[in-house]
Design a protein around this motif. Structure first.
Motif, PDB file in Angstrom:
ATOM      1  N   GLY A 175     -35.427  -4.879   9.265  1.00  0.00           N
ATOM      2  CA  GLY A 175     -35.029  -3.945   8.214  1.00  0.00           C
ATOM      3  C   GLY A 175     -34.198  -2.795   8.740  1.00  0.00           C
ATOM      4  O   GLY A 175     -33.151  -2.448   8.173  1.00  0.00           O
ATOM      5  N   VAL A 176     -34.655  -2.179   9.834  1.00  0.00           N
ATOM      6  CA  VAL A 176     -33.913  -1.052  10.409  1.00  0.00           C
ATOM      7  C   VAL A 176     -32.573  -1.528  10.972  1.00  0.00           C
ATOM      8  O   VAL A 176     -31.562  -0.826  10.886  1.00  0.00           O
ATOM      9  CB  VAL A 176     -34.760  -0.356  11.494  1.00  0.00           C
ATOM     10  CG1 VAL A 176     -33.948   0.704  12.225  1.00  0.00           C
ATOM     11  CG2 VAL A 176     -36.010   0.254  10.877  1.00  0.00           C
ATOM     12  N   LYS A 177     -32.555  -2.736  11.531  1.00  0.00           N
ATOM     13  CA  LYS A 177     -31.311  -3.287  12.059  1.00  0.00           C
ATOM     14  C   LYS A 177     -30.263  -3.405  10.952  1.00  0.00           C
ATOM     15  O   LYS A 177     -29.075  -3.076  11.167  1.00  0.00           O
ATOM     16  CB  LYS A 177     -31.567  -4.658  12.687  1.00  0.00           C
ATOM     17  CG  LYS A 177     -30.331  -5.281  13.322  1.00  0.00           C
ATOM     18  CD  LYS A 177     -30.671  -6.573  14.032  1.00  0.00           C
ATOM     19  CE  LYS A 177     -30.979  -7.679  13.048  1.00  0.00           C
ATOM     20  NZ  LYS A 177     -31.126  -9.003  13.736  1.00  0.00           N
ATOM     21  N   HIS A 178     -30.688  -3.841   9.785  1.00  0.00           N
ATOM     22  CA  HIS A 178     -29.744  -3.971   8.669  1.00  0.00           C
ATOM     23  C   HIS A 178     -29.290  -2.605   8.151  1.00  0.00           C
ATOM     24  O   HIS A 178     -28.154  -2.458   7.688  1.00  0.00           O
ATOM     25  CB  HIS A 178     -30.376  -4.784   7.541  1.00  0.00           C
ATOM     26  CG  HIS A 178     -30.346  -6.259   7.782  1.00  0.00           C
ATOM     27  ND1 HIS A 178     -31.300  -6.910   8.551  1.00  0.00           N
ATOM     28  CD2 HIS A 178     -29.461  -7.213   7.386  1.00  0.00           C
ATOM     29  CE1 HIS A 178     -31.011  -8.203   8.592  1.00  0.00           C
ATOM     30  NE2 HIS A 178     -29.903  -8.417   7.905  1.00  0.00           N
ATOM     31  N   ILE A 179     -30.159  -1.615   8.217  1.00  0.00           N
ATOM     32  CA  ILE A 179     -29.786  -0.273   7.775  1.00  0.00           C
ATOM     33  C   ILE A 179     -28.661   0.290   8.637  1.00  0.00           C
ATOM     34  O   ILE A 179     -27.701   0.897   8.141  1.00  0.00           O
ATOM     35  CB  ILE A 179     -31.012   0.668   7.807  1.00  0.00           C
ATOM     36  CG1 ILE A 179     -32.010   0.268   6.719  1.00  0.00           C
ATOM     37  CG2 ILE A 179     -30.577   2.126   7.626  1.00  0.00           C
ATOM     38  CD1 ILE A 179     -33.312   1.040   6.772  1.00  0.00           C
ATOM     39  N   PHE A 180     -28.753   0.082   9.958  1.00  0.00           N
ATOM     40  CA  PHE A 180     -27.744   0.625  10.885  1.00  0.00           C
ATOM     41  C   PHE A 180     -26.596  -0.347  11.147  1.00  0.00           C
ATOM     42  O   PHE A 180     -25.671  -0.014  11.878  1.00  0.00           O
ATOM     43  CB  PHE A 180     -28.418   0.987  12.213  1.00  0.00           C
ATOM     44  CG  PHE A 180     -29.213   2.256  12.166  1.00  0.00           C
ATOM     45  CD1 PHE A 180     -28.630   3.481  12.445  1.00  0.00           C
ATOM     46  CD2 PHE A 180     -30.555   2.228  11.823  1.00  0.00           C
ATOM     47  CE1 PHE A 180     -29.362   4.652  12.405  1.00  0.00           C
ATOM     48  CE2 PHE A 180     -31.304   3.397  11.786  1.00  0.00           C
ATOM     49  CZ  PHE A 180     -30.710   4.614  12.067  1.00  0.00           C
ATOM     50  N   GLY A 181     -26.675  -1.521  10.556  1.00  0.00           N
ATOM     51  CA  GLY A 181     -25.603  -2.497  10.737  1.00  0.00           C
ATOM     52  C   GLY A 181     -26.104  -3.733  11.456  1.00  0.00           C
ATOM     53  O   GLY A 181     -26.271  -3.703  12.684  1.00  0.00           O
ATOM     54  N   ALA A 182     -26.331  -4.794  10.693  1.00  0.00           N
ATOM     55  CA  ALA A 182     -26.968  -5.993  11.250  1.00  0.00           C
ATOM     56  C   ALA A 182     -26.159  -6.617  12.378  1.00  0.00           C
ATOM     57  O   ALA A 182     -26.704  -7.177  13.317  1.00  0.00           O
ATOM     58  CB  ALA A 182     -27.199  -7.024  10.142  1.00  0.00           C
ATOM     59  N   GLY A 183     -24.840  -6.529  12.294  1.00  0.00           N
ATOM     60  CA  GLY A 183     -24.002  -7.177  13.292  1.00  0.00           C
ATOM     61  C   GLY A 183     -23.512  -6.261  14.381  1.00  0.00           C
ATOM     62  O   GLY A 183     -22.647  -6.645  15.175  1.00  0.00           O
ATOM     63  N   THR A 184     -24.041  -5.035  14.448  1.00  0.00           N
ATOM     64  CA  THR A 184     -23.572  -4.063  15.443  1.00  0.00           C
ATOM     65  C   THR A 184     -24.591  -3.878  16.552  1.00  0.00           C
ATOM     66  O   THR A 184     -25.808  -4.025  16.335  1.00  0.00           O
ATOM     67  CB  THR A 184     -23.317  -2.698  14.775  1.00  0.00           C
ATOM     68  OG1 THR A 184     -24.573  -2.172  14.292  1.00  0.00           O
ATOM     69  CG2 THR A 184     -22.347  -2.860  13.603  1.00  0.00           C
ATOM     70  N   PRO A 185     -24.131  -3.518  17.749  1.00  0.00           N
ATOM     71  CA  PRO A 185     -25.078  -3.235  18.840  1.00  0.00           C
ATOM     72  C   PRO A 185     -26.034  -2.104  18.504  1.00  0.00           C
ATOM     73  O   PRO A 185     -27.213  -2.155  18.849  1.00  0.00           O
ATOM     74  CB  PRO A 185     -24.167  -2.871  20.013  1.00  0.00           C
ATOM     75  CG  PRO A 185     -22.862  -3.543  19.704  1.00  0.00           C
ATOM     76  CD  PRO A 185     -22.730  -3.477  18.206  1.00  0.00           C
ATOM     77  N   GLU A 186     -25.535  -1.059  17.812  1.00  0.00           N
ATOM     78  CA  GLU A 186     -26.404   0.062  17.455  1.00  0.00           C
ATOM     79  C   GLU A 186     -27.506  -0.381  16.506  1.00  0.00           C
ATOM     80  O   GLU A 186     -28.670   0.018  16.643  1.00  0.00           O
ATOM     81  CB  GLU A 186     -25.595   1.185  16.803  1.00  0.00           C
ATOM     82  CG  GLU A 186     -26.465   2.392  16.444  1.00  0.00           C
ATOM     83  CD  GLU A 186     -25.708   3.471  15.687  1.00  0.00           C
ATOM     84  OE1 GLU A 186     -26.310   4.528  15.418  1.00  0.00           O
ATOM     85  OE2 GLU A 186     -24.531   3.237  15.345  1.00  0.00           O
ATOM     86  N   GLY A 187     -27.144  -1.229  15.542  1.00  0.00           N
ATOM     87  CA  GLY A 187     -28.146  -1.715  14.602  1.00  0.00           C
ATOM     88  C   GLY A 187     -29.250  -2.483  15.292  1.00  0.00           C
ATOM     89  O   GLY A 187     -30.438  -2.315  14.983  1.00  0.00           O
ATOM     90  N   LEU A 188     -28.870  -3.326  16.251  1.00  0.00           N
ATOM     91  CA  LEU A 188     -29.865  -4.110  16.982  1.00  0.00           C
ATOM     92  C   LEU A 188     -30.791  -3.205  17.778  1.00  0.00           C
ATOM     93  O   LEU A 188     -32.023  -3.372  17.748  1.00  0.00           O
ATOM     94  CB  LEU A 188     -29.164  -5.098  17.913  1.00  0.00           C
ATOM     95  CG  LEU A 188     -30.078  -5.956  18.802  1.00  0.00           C
ATOM     96  CD1 LEU A 188     -31.009  -6.814  17.958  1.00  0.00           C
ATOM     97  CD2 LEU A 188     -29.243  -6.822  19.745  1.00  0.00           C
ATOM     98  N   VAL A 189     -30.210  -2.223  18.481  1.00  0.00           N
ATOM     99  CA  VAL A 189     -31.019  -1.330  19.311  1.00  0.00           C
ATOM    100  C   VAL A 189     -31.960  -0.486  18.459  1.00  0.00           C
ATOM    101  O   VAL A 189     -33.147  -0.350  18.759  1.00  0.00           O
ATOM    102  CB  VAL A 189     -30.112  -0.419  20.162  1.00  0.00           C
ATOM    103  CG1 VAL A 189     -30.940   0.670  20.856  1.00  0.00           C
ATOM    104  CG2 VAL A 189     -29.355  -1.238  21.194  1.00  0.00           C
ATOM    105  N   ARG A 190     -31.426   0.071  17.342  1.00  0.00           N
ATOM    106  CA  ARG A 190     -32.268   0.896  16.466  1.00  0.00           C
ATOM    107  C   ARG A 190     -33.400   0.068  15.870  1.00  0.00           C
ATOM    108  O   ARG A 190     -34.529   0.538  15.719  1.00  0.00           O
ATOM    109  CB  ARG A 190     -31.428   1.512  15.346  1.00  0.00           C
ATOM    110  CG  ARG A 190     -30.374   2.485  15.812  1.00  0.00           C
ATOM    111  CD  ARG A 190     -30.969   3.648  16.582  1.00  0.00           C
ATOM    112  NE  ARG A 190     -29.946   4.611  16.977  1.00  0.00           N
ATOM    113  CZ  ARG A 190     -30.134   5.609  17.811  1.00  0.00           C
ATOM    114  NH1 ARG A 190     -31.331   5.773  18.364  1.00  0.00           N
ATOM    115  NH2 ARG A 190     -29.159   6.438  18.132  1.00  0.00           N
ATOM    116  N   GLY A 191     -33.107  -1.158  15.512  1.00  0.00           N
ATOM    117  CA  GLY A 191     -34.138  -2.029  14.961  1.00  0.00           C
ATOM    118  C   GLY A 191     -35.238  -2.316  15.970  1.00  0.00           C
ATOM    119  O   GLY A 191     -36.432  -2.247  15.654  1.00  0.00           O
ATOM    120  N   LEU A 192     -34.840  -2.636  17.202  1.00  0.00           N
ATOM    121  CA  LEU A 192     -35.826  -2.914  18.245  1.00  0.00           C
ATOM    122  C   LEU A 192     -36.660  -1.677  18.573  1.00  0.00           C
ATOM    123  O   LEU A 192     -37.872  -1.768  18.815  1.00  0.00           O
ATOM    124  CB  LEU A 192     -35.131  -3.428  19.501  1.00  0.00           C
ATOM    125  CG  LEU A 192     -34.502  -4.827  19.395  1.00  0.00           C
ATOM    126  CD1 LEU A 192     -33.617  -5.104  20.595  1.00  0.00           C
ATOM    127  CD2 LEU A 192     -35.595  -5.888  19.275  1.00  0.00           C
TER     128      LEU A 192
END
Length: 420
Positions: free
Chosen positions: A371-388
């Motif tokens: 969910g957080v990954k999609h909020i910050f951008g599912a396909g972006t490195p920032e989205g992945l890091v924030r989600g994790l």
């Protein structure tokens, strides 16, 4: 006034003689195998995820659904133990784990793999309940120390499990590199070893008459038991999630390679196992409930500090193992001391409800990450890091909740002069 069955149990539980050694071998080697089966998945998960094309939420769903096998086993193991005895429950649980390794090797589709994994968790659940019941029966003195010592062997195998798993997945035989399926088969086949002392040994408590046992209905009226369920649930979510998510977090957030990430997981389990080896006597000395409150709080703070400090603070993920390690064995010691005539029922009840929480917890970690990954951008490195980071923060939050519930339980028992 002790019943003859109880006198026999105490006699059997005395730390002397061949039979006691067989009991200890079953418990200690059993926990070694349990540690292998639970923690070889860390290095394997990224490969499983890639092979079947799973995203983080699907991965969390897989782990939570497979935990239903564990939960199912927890719900019936206590009943089966009363019917056929702890010896045969141990034999069945070890045997099912060996068989699940063969099934995983043969699984070439996602559905077959899920079924095989589900079956493995049934064996894990039976083994965990069985070992907990056996420990409660034979560790009649220095309970906190002995419970933590037995669980130390879980941590010991967990130290080397990720490294062995990574090593096996890179071994080439006749030009063919072994994969995660072959690794699972080899590691789970080791469950044959503790079947030998389990078969040869005699186990106490199976002849206790039904009238001497505390009923489940009476146990559910105890408010303290419900608080024990809560603190164990949040503590175990925090403990078990590390094996599932730490390697994934380090590889994808900090771009660590498989060896380095698996090494950090091994350091976590080094801290974890040493804590169980050395902190058991501390729990006996300062009290079980106070120990739970302090140690789980320490683990939660370490986890949040690791996330906030970034890659340079990654060692704090490992340090969190010091605090979370004694939670499960110390709770088992509490149950063994508080519910002497109903430890098997109390353990089954507590661990079954804990399993429900673990299913939900695994799902939430994956859902929060996705969910957080999609909020910050599912396909972006920032989205992945924030989600994790968000998903791993939930792991730390569970440890802090465990500490808070322990504090409430401490006050509750202290008012009634029932502190352990």
């Amino acid at each position: 006034m002790q019943t003859q069955a109880e006198l026999n149990d105490v006699k059997t539980a005395k730390p002397a003689g061949r039979n006691y050694m067989l009991q200890l071998a079953t418990v200690f080697i059993g926990f070694i195998i349990f540690g292998f089966s639970e923690n070889i998945k860390g290095p394997a998960i990224p490969r499983i995820q890639a092979d079947f094309g799973l995203d983080e939420q699907q991965l969390g769903t897989l782990l939570s659904l497979n935990s239903l096998g564990y939960l199912l086993a927890c719900s019936f193991t206590g009943y089966i133990t009363r019917k056929i005895g702890i010896k045969w429950v141990s034999m069945i649980s070890f045997g099912s784990m060996v068989l699940s390794g063969v099934f995983i090797l043969l699984s070439r589709t996602y559905s077959l793999f899920s079924a095989s994994y589900f079956f493995m968790y049934i064996g894990n659940g039976m083994l965990e309940i069985g070992l907990a019941i056996l420990g409660a029966r034979i560790f009649v003195r220095n309970t906190g120390t002995m419970m933590n010592l037995s669980h130390f062997f879980y941590g010991l195998s967990s130290i080397v499990a990720p490294m062995i798993a990574s090593g096996l997945m890179s071994v080439s035989i006749m030009g063919v590199t072994l994969g995660w399926r072959e690794m699972y088969m080899v590691m789970l086949a080791l469950a044959v070893i503790p079947m030998i002392p389990a078969l040869l040994g005699r186990f106490p408590g199976d002849d206790t008459v039904q009238e001497d046992r505390i009923s489940l209905w009476m146990l559910t009226k105890d408010r303290a038991l419900w608080m024990i369920v809560l603190l164990l649930t949040f503590g175990v979510i925090s403990e078990m999630a590390v094996g599932s998510w730490l390697v994934n977090f380090l590889e994808k957030s900090y771009h660590w390679d498989q060896t380095a990430a698996s090494g950090m997981l091994s350091i976590f389990f080094l801290c974890f196992s040493l804590a169980r080896l050395f902190l058991g006597p501390v729990t006996d000395r300062i009290g079980f409930i106070l120990s739970l409150m302090i140690l789980s709080g320490f683990s939660g703070l370490c986890t949040f500090a690791a996330i906030v400090s970034g890659e340079g603070g990654a060692f704090l993920f490992a340090a969190a193992g010091i605090g979370i390690a004694p939670i499960y064995p110390t709770v088992m010691a509490v149950i063994a001391k508080r519910y002497v005539k109903g430890s098997d029922t109390a353990i089954t009840f507590t661990v079954t409800l804990m399993g429900v929480g673990s299913v939900i917890g695994n799902y939430l970690i994956g859902a929060i990450t996705s969910g957080v990954k999609h909020i910050f951008g599912a396909g972006t490195p920032e989205g992945l890091v924030r989600g994790l980071q968000a998903g791993y923060s939930f792991i730390g939050l569970c440890a802090l909740i465990c500490s808070a519930v322990s504090f409430v339980l401490y006050r509750y028992l202290k008012k009634r002069n029932e502190l352990l």
